[in-house]
Design a protein around this motif. Structure first.
Motif, PDB file in Angstrom:
ATOM      1  N   SER A   1      43.210  49.693 -52.023  1.00  0.00           N
ATOM      2  CA  SER A   1      43.130  48.278 -51.677  1.00  0.00           C
ATOM      3  C   SER A   1      43.799  47.425 -52.749  1.00  0.00           C
ATOM      4  O   SER A   1      44.515  46.475 -52.445  1.00  0.00           O
ATOM      5  N   LEU A   2      43.581  47.792 -54.032  1.00  0.00           N
ATOM      6  CA  LEU A   2      44.229  47.050 -55.126  1.00  0.00           C
ATOM      7  C   LEU A   2      45.747  47.201 -55.040  1.00  0.00           C
ATOM      8  O   LEU A   2      46.498  46.238 -55.211  1.00  0.00           O
ATOM      9  N   CYS A   3      46.206  48.429 -54.736  1.00  0.00           N
ATOM     10  CA  CYS A   3      47.652  48.688 -54.687  1.00  0.00           C
ATOM     11  C   CYS A   3      48.308  47.989 -53.504  1.00  0.00           C
ATOM     12  O   CYS A   3      49.485  47.641 -53.547  1.00  0.00           O
ATOM     13  N   HIS A   4      47.549  47.792 -52.424  1.00  0.00           N
ATOM     14  CA  HIS A   4      48.099  47.135 -51.240  1.00  0.00           C
ATOM     15  C   HIS A   4      48.408  45.661 -51.553  1.00  0.00           C
ATOM     16  O   HIS A   4      49.297  45.060 -50.959  1.00  0.00           O
ATOM     17  N   ALA A   5      47.648  45.094 -52.511  1.00  0.00           N
ATOM     18  CA  ALA A   5      47.896  43.724 -53.001  1.00  0.00           C
ATOM     19  C   ALA A   5      47.944  42.696 -51.884  1.00  0.00           C
ATOM     20  O   ALA A   5      48.726  41.741 -51.923  1.00  0.00           O
ATOM     21  N   ASP A   6      47.109  42.895 -50.890  1.00  0.00           N
ATOM     22  CA  ASP A   6      46.989  41.903 -49.825  1.00  0.00           C
ATOM     23  C   ASP A   6      46.227  40.709 -50.401  1.00  0.00           C
ATOM     24  O   ASP A   6      45.150  40.884 -50.970  1.00  0.00           O
ATOM     25  N   PRO A   7      46.782  39.496 -50.268  1.00  0.00           N
ATOM     26  CA  PRO A   7      46.044  38.326 -50.779  1.00  0.00           C
ATOM     27  C   PRO A   7      44.666  38.201 -50.138  1.00  0.00           C
ATOM     28  O   PRO A   7      43.804  37.478 -50.638  1.00  0.00           O
ATOM     29  N   GLN A   8      44.462  38.915 -49.012  1.00  0.00           N
ATOM     30  CA  GLN A   8      43.174  38.906 -48.339  1.00  0.00           C
ATOM     31  C   GLN A   8      42.241  39.993 -48.868  1.00  0.00           C
ATOM     32  O   GLN A   8      41.131  40.149 -48.370  1.00  0.00           O
ATOM     33  N   GLY A   9      42.705  40.761 -49.833  1.00  0.00           N
ATOM     34  CA  GLY A   9      41.895  41.879 -50.326  1.00  0.00           C
ATOM     35  C   GLY A   9      40.695  41.399 -51.124  1.00  0.00           C
ATOM     36  O   GLY A   9      40.818  40.548 -52.001  1.00  0.00           O
ATOM     37  N   ASP A  10      39.544  41.978 -50.800  1.00  0.00           N
ATOM     38  CA  ASP A  10      38.317  41.566 -51.495  1.00  0.00           C
ATOM     39  C   ASP A  10      38.233  42.146 -52.901  1.00  0.00           C
ATOM     40  O   ASP A  10      37.777  41.485 -53.830  1.00  0.00           O
ATOM     41  N   TRP A  11      38.681  43.392 -53.052  1.00  0.00           N
ATOM     42  CA  TRP A  11      38.479  44.062 -54.346  1.00  0.00           C
ATOM     43  C   TRP A  11      39.294  43.439 -55.464  1.00  0.00           C
ATOM     44  O   TRP A  11      38.852  43.373 -56.606  1.00  0.00           O
ATOM     45  N   ALA A  12      40.491  42.981 -55.144  1.00  0.00           N
ATOM     46  CA  ALA A  12      41.311  42.393 -56.211  1.00  0.00           C
ATOM     47  C   ALA A  12      40.623  41.162 -56.790  1.00  0.00           C
ATOM     48  O   ALA A  12      40.642  40.933 -58.008  1.00  0.00           O
TER      49      ALA A  12
ATOM     50  N   SER B   1      49.103  32.961 -51.902  1.00  0.00           N
ATOM     51  CA  SER B   1      49.988  34.069 -51.554  1.00  0.00           C
ATOM     52  C   SER B   1      49.644  35.327 -52.364  1.00  0.00           C
ATOM     53  O   SER B   1      50.260  36.358 -52.207  1.00  0.00           O
ATOM     54  N   ARG B   2      48.672  35.214 -53.244  1.00  0.00           N
ATOM     55  CA  ARG B   2      48.164  36.383 -53.966  1.00  0.00           C
ATOM     56  C   ARG B   2      46.725  36.098 -54.361  1.00  0.00           C
ATOM     57  O   ARG B   2      46.247  34.968 -54.227  1.00  0.00           O
ATOM     58  N   THR B   3      46.048  37.116 -54.825  1.00  0.00           N
ATOM     59  CA  THR B   3      44.703  36.924 -55.352  1.00  0.00           C
ATOM     60  C   THR B   3      44.771  35.931 -56.498  1.00  0.00           C
ATOM     61  O   THR B   3      45.628  36.042 -57.370  1.00  0.00           O
ATOM     62  N   ILE B   4      43.870  34.955 -56.473  1.00  0.00           N
ATOM     63  CA  ILE B   4      43.960  33.905 -57.489  1.00  0.00           C
ATOM     64  C   ILE B   4      42.891  34.106 -58.561  1.00  0.00           C
ATOM     65  O   ILE B   4      41.713  34.341 -58.256  1.00  0.00           O
ATOM     66  N   ASN B   5      43.339  34.029 -59.801  1.00  0.00           N
ATOM     67  CA  ASN B   5      42.432  34.090 -60.939  1.00  0.00           C
ATOM     68  C   ASN B   5      42.133  32.639 -61.338  1.00  0.00           C
ATOM     69  O   ASN B   5      42.970  31.967 -61.911  1.00  0.00           O
ATOM     70  N   ALA B   6      40.922  32.173 -60.985  1.00  0.00           N
ATOM     71  CA  ALA B   6      40.570  30.767 -61.258  1.00  0.00           C
ATOM     72  C   ALA B   6      40.049  30.651 -62.679  1.00  0.00           C
ATOM     73  O   ALA B   6      38.858  30.435 -62.920  1.00  0.00           O
ATOM     74  N   GLU B   7      40.963  30.788 -63.646  1.00  0.00           N
ATOM     75  CA  GLU B   7      40.570  30.854 -65.063  1.00  0.00           C
ATOM     76  C   GLU B   7      39.902  29.568 -65.555  1.00  0.00           C
ATOM     77  O   GLU B   7      38.889  29.602 -66.245  1.00  0.00           O
TER      78      GLU B   7
END
Lengths: 792, 296
Positions: free
Chosen positions: B116-127, B222-228
């Motif tokens: 799932s991490l490698c698929h890098a879908d912005p919809q991915g929960d694990w990332a 467009s990608r998993t967002i890190n809300a730092e």
């Protein structure tokens, strides 16, 4: 010793479904399971654009792939006079696009190859040049001044309007509105949905030149109509066409129309003289085959202050897509939309309807409903709630005040239907009692004080199920009756065939129960067969909840013919006159000496071995049943919900369903139908729709976007019943297959709107997605769901 | 399912798999759970020349917490393994909360965490969870192993920094520096639906003071967002309604969602703020917890 009807699997027996024996073992025989020697495989190239002129199709690449046998384009079809075909609503539909494509997913070319992989490789190798045209995705755009003409193929078509139609009494209705104390209004869109059977469409055409016979295995709910249509379109003699509809993985209206894929596979088989299989994939099914709904509903209700409804005005704008291919009776352009308000005593009503061409897939099929009845009842029950709210009346009380009374049947509706029977108030009472109506209203008030939004929605309706009669109902001129043929073998076992076609309804189980009821032959001794036009008697097929009202009645009638002949045989065997004989379930006996009798099985044996002089041997017959009226089941659905004001998410707390479908043949199957219907109703209200963006792209063409609810989110259903036998059906049964799908959605929507009561929100279009509910909660206005969907 | 023609390889060691990837070049794809790759091949959106099926490689299905608290997930650990690992509820609360929200039960049975991490879908929960936890991916290639922080690992939609001949062999969650709390909320219309929006939160506390926080956002860019910045807003002090609200607002601000049939961009931002607020509020220690921890 009288037979116990339930023990022999007669009426009222919750007999296990006979067909499940093979289905749960994976032994069903669907079209895709059929393999014929030398069979080739077909795949379709579909248009990526909603509206575009075809500039060039280069098929040479496909022919370079080993194993590609034939590529067909619209040009080739047109050269054989098969560019276009008639639809079920007297329009025409392109088989393969010639001039331009008119919806995304339209069939443009097809490849026939040795295996399905090669067929797909071939499709990828076809190069098509398009010149994009302006797309039209809703009726408003269709009549805009700059709207492109979609059907420029039709000689006299100058605009994008399919029809204008009206029904009812305009003068009387105007008068009612002039006298009204209050006029209530509603304005909604019932979104496009899709029947989405688990099995998509498919066919295997097998043309045998040596016999000139065309056999087609096909996913169809109406094999005999298809035989007639193929005969007319392909100009083949009807007796040389055999349509076999094997096990069907659901239909829900989707498998009524004639689709281009069927016709292409037939032509390909004729050209190649080999069987050609076409199995549609799920995306192809979702984007190109008969959808349901897509209607704009505008209503007005004239009301007296005391709550009496004086009149109703309805207007519908229906989006039919690129070709008017609705599957419905010829006479009624917007189906049975005018069956709305049938359960209420309303003196005046008038309906106007306009249909539009758009750049969307064609085929407004009756998705689990009797020809637009779903939209009609949704219209009705949403209007009723709005009216009750406008009057400040309790929604249950408002319904009670306007219901047709139990002693007022048959009742003529303002649009001219004749409802047959019902106990509407009783059904409502059972529902209110079950949900604990008064308690819930208190609970709702307490919750509101703590900022929680609870709501209760009611939907009560009667709907017309079981078309014909044949005077008023036909499809393409073919009258809507149905048939049954019963052969009783000498040992008293039997085979029954009907013109209907089961697709999950359980005919193999329930038809045998009707025979058991009429003849006393145990249900397990009756095998039921449907779907093969070479063996089954002519019938109009299964849709619009017509099987039990029409074919089921024919099963009763043919059984009675068998009983009548058996009575003569019994008189012969008992050596008394026919008048001295009485019948009890499964047995004739001498009235004056009840111990002297013969069983139906003994009569059957005698029919083949000892018939009276002058009587034809054998025990078989058929019956064609033309119903005197539609059947009118009633339903009361009540849902309670809680809305989360911070997200717009709403959860269903409880659902109570009270159904009155007359006599229940197999209560378990009836309950299954209701639960399935409520699940679909919940889906339409909550999550499910096919929409389009501004470019005409179909949003919802796959199961990631078009959502079928799973057991996970589907609420539990509490079922109750009231039984009012149908006065004109031989066993008192009414249709039930669609009631919950038809009446259910309004219960959920009414519940959410009720939770928002006091905010000024009158309507949120289905599906009530969280963002729409949130917008209504925070902005205090109605929320439209009409396409195009806003994207960026 | 009728995909384009492809070669199918079943290596039995990681080294063999890497060799096959090397030979196949950019045209080779790894098959682990296959829950994203196979649907894409079915639709012919993906037409890899070579499939390297790693399911026969022994020793990649481990999931363990090291003695120092580091949590490691091998490349063949299925979603369902995490869902069933009840012990994660305390040690990895963010992951435990997300595990039963990933896709649907059928997908969870087969799909893998690392895949799932490698698929890098912005919809991915694990990332999103891994971003919140400051997790990383261990990649192995012909030249050996390297460890890549998940935020850096995900390059964009459906793209990672993995070289064509690298195999992601493991995901790593670092040990907690304090008392860890976490959660995951996802708005979906139906189980298995793509998220309208999803939020992963992980915090570590020393006493009442938040010592570390991470917030990952699903499906709102467009990608998993890190809300730092949002996470930083709650660090160095106890969780209060004010800091929580500020974190919600900052997370909404960094979201970059599209309007579509799941909701408008504004609505999705609002959901992000609401979920961040709800999660952080639920993580405020009760008086009893604070006392207990102090005593301990």
């Amino acid at each position: 010793m009288t037979l116990d009807e339930v023990k022999i699997g007669g009426l009222g027996a919750s007999r296990r479904r006979v067909e499940d024996n093979r289905f749960i073992r994976g032994k069903g025989n669907y079209v895709d399971d059929v393999v014929l020697p030398g069979m080739l495989h077909m795949e379709i190239v579909r248009s990526p654009l909603a509206h575009a002129r075809i500039k060039k199709i280069d098929i040479s690449g496909a022919y370079k792939i080993p194993g590609v046998r034939l590529v067909m384009t619209g040009e080739m079809m047109a050269a054989r006079n098969l560019g276009w075909m008639p639809t079920l609503s007297y329009d025409t539909q392109a088989i393969l696009a010639t001039d331009k494509v008119r919806f995304q997913g339209q069939e443009v070319a097809c490849v026939i190859a040795d295996d399905p992989y090669i067929a797909r490789d071939g499709c990828e190798a076809i190069v098509i040049e398009y010149e994009p045209l302006q797309p039209v995705v809703n009726p408003m755009q269709a009549v805009a001044p700059d709207a492109p003409l979609i059907r420029d193929d039709k000689v006299n078509q100058t605009d994008n309007i399919v029809f204008d139609w009206e029904v009812g009494d305009v003068i009387g209705t105007d008068q009612a509105f002039a006298e009204a104390d209050v006029v209530s209004e509603i304005d909604m869109h019932y979104p496009r949905s899709h029947p989405s059977p688990i099995e998509a469409c498919g066919s295997i055409a097998d043309y045998d030149r040596s016999t000139s016979k065309l056999t087609v295995y096909m996913t169809t709910q109406a094999p005999h109509i298809i035989r007639a249509a193929v005969s007319l379109v392909a100009e083949l003699p009807e007796h040389m066409i055999r349509i076999i509809s094997p096990d069907l993985g659901g239909g829900f209206g989707n498998k009524v129309p004639v689709y281009p894929g069927y016709v292409m596979s037939i032509l390909a088989s004729i050209l190649l003289e080999q069987p050609v299989k076409w199995i549609e994939d799920k995306s192809g099914n979702l984007i190109s085959t008969g959808f349901g709904r897509d209607v704009y509903l505008k209503g007005q209700m004239a009301l007296r202050n005391d709550g009496k409804i004086l009149g109703v005005r309805m207007h519908t704008d229906s989006d039919h897509g690129a070709f008017f291919a609705d599957a419905q009776p010829s006479k009624f352009k917007i189906g049975l939309m005018h069956s709305a308000f049938a359960c209420y005593d309303i003196p005046n009503a008038h309906l106007t309807a306009r249909g539009y061409y758009t750049n969307k897939a064609p085929g407004g099929v009756a998705y689990r409903c009797s020809f637009r009845v779903t939209e009609a009842m949704f219209f009705q029950e949403r209007m009723v709630q709005a009216a009750a709210d406008d009057l400040g009346m309790d929604q249950a009380e408002f319904r009670r005040k306007n219901f047709v009374r139990d002693d007022d049947f048959p009742h003529r509706t303002p649009f001219g239907f004749l409802t047959d029977s019902g106990q509407y108030e009783k059904c409502l009472d059972v529902g209110l009692e079950a949900i604990g109506y008064d308690d819930f209203l208190k609970q709702k008030e307490e919750a509101a004080a703590r900022g929680r939004l609870l709501g209760i929605g009611i939907s009560t309706m009667t709907e017309p199920l079981g078309a014909g009669n044949s005077r008023e109902y036909d499809i393409l001129g073919i009258k809507m009756f149905d048939s049954a043929e019963l052969r009783v073998h000498m040992t008293g076992k039997a085979i029954l065939r009907t013109g209907a076609k089961t697709q999950g309804q359980g005919h193999e189980t329930t038809w045998a129960q009707i025979v058991a009821h009429e003849l006393g032959i145990p249900a397990e001794d009756v095998v039921v067969e449907e779907g093969d036009t070479d063996t089954a008697p002519f019938g109009m097929g299964t849709y619009a909840s017509r099987s039990t009202p029409v074919a089921g009645a024919a099963v009763s009638m043919v059984s009675r013919k068998i009983r009548a002949k058996s009575r003569k045989i019994a008189a012969h065997l008992l050596e008394v006159s026919e008048e001295d004989i009485d019948w009890e379930l499964g047995r004739f006996y001498v009235r004056s000496a009840p111990d002297r009798g013969v069983t139906i099985q003994e009569c059957a044996m005698a029919a083949y071995s000892n018939v009276p002089d002058g009587m034809e041997p054998g025990l078989e017959n058929n019956a064609y049943y033309d119903p005197p009226n539609l059947t009118w089941p009633f339903a009361c659905y009540i849902a309670t919900v809680e809305v989360d004001p911070l997200t717009g998410v709403w959860d269903v707390l409880r659902v109570v369903a009270v159904d009155d479908c007359g006599v229940r043949i197999n209560p378990m199957i009836v309950e299954g139908q209701i639960m399935g219907g409520l699940t679909e109703a919940y889906a339409m209200a909550n999550m499910q729709f096919i929409t389009f963006d501004a470019d005409g792209n179909c949003v919802g063409g796959n199961y990631m976007d078009y959502l079928l609810p799973t057991a996970w989110e589907t609420p539990g259903f509490e079922l109750h019943e009231v039984v009012t036998p149908c006065p004109h059906h031989p066993i008192g049964a009414k249709g039930i297959g669609e009631c919950a799908t038809v009446g259910g959605p309004a219960a959920f929507v009414n519940a959410v709107i009720d939770a928002l009561k006091g905010t000024g929100v009158r309507n949120i279009d289905m599906p009530l997605l969280p963002d729409r509910v949130y917008e209504a909660v925070t902005q205090h206005h109605d929320v439209s769901g009409a396409p195009p969907v806003k994207t960026d | 399912m009728y995909p384009s023609r492809f070669k199918y390889e079943t290596p039995s060691t990681v080294e063999e798999a890497i060799g096959l990837l090397h030979d196949g070049g950019a045209d080779a794809k790894i098959l682990a759970g296959g829950q994203s790759l196979i649907p894409m091949m079915k639709l012919r959106f993906a037409a890899p020349g070579t499939i390297v099926d790693i399911n026969n490689i022994p020793g990649l299905d481990y999931m363990r917490t090291e003695s120092d608290g580091t949590f490691r997930v091998g490349a063949l650990v299925r979603h369902v393994d995490l869902e069933r690992a009840t012990e994660l509820k305390d040690s990895q609360p963010t992951i435990a909360a997300a595990a039963h929200l990933v896709a649907d039960p059928i997908v969870r049975t087969r799909g893998t965490f690392v895949g799932s991490l490698c698929h890098a879908d912005p919809q991915g929960d694990w990332a999103s969870c891994m971003v919140a936890l400051d997790g990383s991916v261990v990649a192995q290639g012909p030249k050996g192993r390297r460890t890549i922080g998940v935020d850096e690992f995900v390059k964009g939609p459906f793209t990672t920094v993995l070289a064509p001949d690298e195999l992601a062999v493991e995901a790593v969650v670092p040990k907690a520096q304090g008392v860890r709390s976490g959660g995951y909320l996802k708005l979906e219309r139906r189980i298995g639906d793509f998220a309208t929006a999803g939020v992963a939160v992980a915090i570590e506390r020393n006493g009442d003071v938040v010592s570390r926080a991470g917030i990952g956002l699903t499906g709102v860019g467009s990608r998993t967002i890190n809300a730092e910045e949002a996470a930083a807003a709650v660090v160095g002090q106890p969780l209060t309604p004010d800091t929580i609200e500020r974190a919600g607002d900052l997370a909404a601000a960094i979201s970059d969602p599209r309007s579509d049939h799941r909701g408008s961009a504004d609505y999705k931002r609002h959901i992000v703020a609401t979920f961040v607020t709800r999660l952080l509020t639920s993580m405020q220690p009760t008086r009893e917890q604070s006392t207990e921890e102090r005593v301990a």
